[in-house]
Design an enzyme around this catalytic site. Sequence first.
Site, short mmCIF file in Angstrom:
data_model
loop_
_atom_site.label_atom_id
_atom_site.label_comp_id
_atom_site.label_asym_id
_atom_site.label_seq_id
_atom_site.Cartn_x
_atom_site.Cartn_y
_atom_site.Cartn_z
N GLN A 282 0.85 -1.18 0.00
CA GLN A 282 0.00 0.00 0.00
C GLN A 282 0.89 1.24 0.00
O GLN A 282 1.90 1.27 0.70
CB GLN A 282 -0.89 0.00 1.25
CG GLN A 282 -1.96 -1.06 1.24
CD GLN A 282 -3.14 -0.71 0.34
OE1 GLN A 282 -3.26 0.41 -0.16
NE2 GLN A 282 -4.00 -1.69 0.12
N TYR A 311 -5.36 -13.43 -2.31
CA TYR A 311 -4.65 -12.32 -2.97
C TYR A 311 -3.64 -11.74 -1.97
O TYR A 311 -3.68 -10.55 -1.65
CB TYR A 311 -5.61 -11.24 -3.45
CG TYR A 311 -6.80 -11.76 -4.23
CD1 TYR A 311 -6.72 -11.90 -5.62
CD2 TYR A 311 -7.99 -12.12 -3.60
CE1 TYR A 311 -7.81 -12.39 -6.34
CE2 TYR A 311 -9.07 -12.60 -4.31
CZ TYR A 311 -8.98 -12.73 -5.68
OH TYR A 311 -10.06 -13.21 -6.38
N GLU A 332 -1.78 -16.42 -3.73
CA GLU A 332 -1.41 -15.28 -4.59
C GLU A 332 -0.89 -15.87 -5.90
O GLU A 332 -0.24 -16.91 -5.90
CB GLU A 332 -0.32 -14.47 -3.85
CG GLU A 332 0.62 -13.65 -4.69
CD GLU A 332 -0.05 -12.44 -5.32
OE1 GLU A 332 -0.79 -11.72 -4.64
OE2 GLU A 332 0.19 -12.24 -6.53
N ASP A 380 -8.26 -9.62 -0.39
CA ASP A 380 -7.75 -8.27 -0.70
C ASP A 380 -7.36 -8.23 -2.17
O ASP A 380 -6.18 -8.12 -2.51
CB ASP A 380 -6.55 -7.97 0.21
CG ASP A 380 -6.00 -6.56 0.02
OD1 ASP A 380 -6.65 -5.74 -0.67
OD2 ASP A 380 -4.91 -6.27 0.55
N CYS A 411 -10.00 -2.04 -3.29
CA CYS A 411 -9.60 -0.71 -3.77
C CYS A 411 -10.59 -0.22 -4.82
O CYS A 411 -10.38 0.83 -5.41
CB CYS A 411 -8.19 -0.75 -4.34
SG CYS A 411 -8.02 -1.91 -5.72
C1 LIG Z 1 -4.31 -5.28 -3.63
S1 LIG Z 1 -2.99 -6.43 -3.74
C2 LIG Z 1 -3.03 -7.06 -2.10
C3 LIG Z 1 -1.77 -7.65 -1.60
C4 LIG Z 1 -1.66 -7.87 -0.10
N1 LIG Z 1 -2.88 -8.34 0.51
C5 LIG Z 1 -1.17 -6.60 0.58
O1 LIG Z 1 -1.95 -5.92 1.25
O2 LIG Z 1 0.01 -6.27 0.45
C6 LIG Z 1 -3.71 -7.66 -4.73
C7 LIG Z 1 -2.84 -8.85 -5.02
O3 LIG Z 1 -3.62 -9.80 -5.79
C8 LIG Z 1 -2.76 -10.44 -6.71
N2 LIG Z 1 -3.67 -11.02 -7.74
C9 LIG Z 1 -4.30 -10.39 -8.76
N3 LIG Z 1 -5.11 -11.25 -9.40
C10 LIG Z 1 -5.00 -12.45 -8.77
C11 LIG Z 1 -5.60 -13.72 -8.95
N4 LIG Z 1 -6.50 -13.93 -9.92
N5 LIG Z 1 -5.28 -14.72 -8.11
C12 LIG Z 1 -4.37 -14.51 -7.11
N6 LIG Z 1 -3.76 -13.33 -6.90
C13 LIG Z 1 -4.07 -12.31 -7.71
C14 LIG Z 1 -1.82 -9.36 -7.17
O4 LIG Z 1 -0.65 -9.92 -7.69
C15 LIG Z 1 -1.60 -8.58 -5.85
O5 LIG Z 1 -0.49 -9.08 -5.15
#
Ligand SMILES: C[S@@+](CC[C@H](N)C(=O)[O-])C[C@H]1O[C@@H](n2cnc3c(N)ncnc32)[C@H](O)[C@@H]1O
Length: 455
Positions: A282, A311, A332, A380, A411
Amino acid sequence: MDAGGAGLIRLPDGLEVIVPGARPGDEITLAYRPPQPGGRRGLAESFETLAASPDRAHDRCALAGDCGGCPMARLNYSKELELKRDLLVVEPLRAQGLLDAENASVVEAAVGLPEEKLRGFRNKAVLYPGILDGIPHFGYYRARSQELVPAEGCPQTPKWMEDAARTLAPFLTDPAFAPWSERTDEGILRTLILREAPGTGERMAVLVVRRLAADFAALEKRLIDALAPIGLAALLLNLHEAPGSAVLSFAPGSTRVLLGKSGIEANLLGLAFSLGAETFLQVNTPQTPVLYSLALDQLGIAEGDRVLDLYCGVGTLTLLAARRARKALGIERVPHSIECARTNARANHLGNAEFLALPVEKALEREDVKAFAPTLVIADPAYQGLAGGAAEALGKLMKASGAKRLAYISCNPKSFARDAAVLSSSGLRLRSVTPVDMFPGAMHLEVVGIFEAEA
Ligand SMILES: C[S@@+](CC[C@H](N)C(=O)[O-])C[C@H]1O[C@@H](n2cnc3c(N)ncnc32)[C@H](O)[C@@H]1O
């Protein structure tokens, strides 16, 4: 205002006129182009302010009108929070039919930053190079364009980041460091990424280059010397040869260390996390612990709980949850993030956290994930939300495992509202939605939604 931050006028006949730059409460006269036949919205061609709104702010950002990234910075902050909550969170939930009489008050007031933290809150800046009227600059792109707005004076950016950009700008006239143009594919430097690790203040700069000039080695030494007063813990070079607007290259071997370490060490709520050039975190330093604590506290983790974190990125929430729970499983899709998550788990001696590198929508169908039988879930996701059938699959898995609660951090309140409708129809009750402001000035709000399994 409309959801993009422009002023909006509703005429007595039901038509609307968009007035970029006008604010709620302004008294104006205007000339406008009527809507296209069959359309609902016209556009102001010019307007004159007769009396300014009492909610106008004049000192939050000198660039607000020019750069377009923070249309809300021309309102006072409490009005900004109130409007963003209604426009960005309440409206999409209402459109999904989720705010009926019983649920009317689920949306809490938005959690903003204290006044003294509205400046310099960013821990990351992605700056683009350019020559404007013969003068080299680093800056941001103007909203919806690739026109450069010099970054000097952006209130979100910490001073040291401005100093680093100012130090490097004169080098842009050197052919070995010339700004890259996407249109002509000429030049060298694509972006300058600056990061500051929360909790420790360690500083990193990443030079993202399209190609390496033959005489880069000579320039490298001069760059390092010039940057010495900035006190970087890591200066990295990322070779990013692919066309397109991706900020940097994730290809193995594309990043090398020019000075110091390959990453910086952050401390978030008492846990250590390594940040590389490309690690997601973030961007708002003071508000990140507020967001995470709120989600984890409302999830209500007890010692015996098994927490599934979807995620999970580099495992920030997984590890914070593992500290309070019996077991945590993070999922993830980016394998490198999962490697970092495992390293972070070891560094924090949290042997009860495990990780899987898989897309969530696939993971939720797997027997080993179902067998984890979570009692609590965190999700998330990125902007697309619980896409690809993940919302339906999550509803089913929570029912099958008897999970009590879900904390859904989003978000994008629009995809959140869409997913909330799916989750509600699979037996999860939306108990509360708390908007958290991660980007003061911008038309953006994060939300934390808490869903309870119906008894
Ligand atoms: C908003 S970030 C949140 C990361 C973590 N929770 C944090 O707060 O640092 C969203 C994450 O989802 C991952 N992501 C996006 N699409 C995805 C999917 N279909 N399956 C798994 N992960 C995914 C992205 O790579 C990213 O790391």
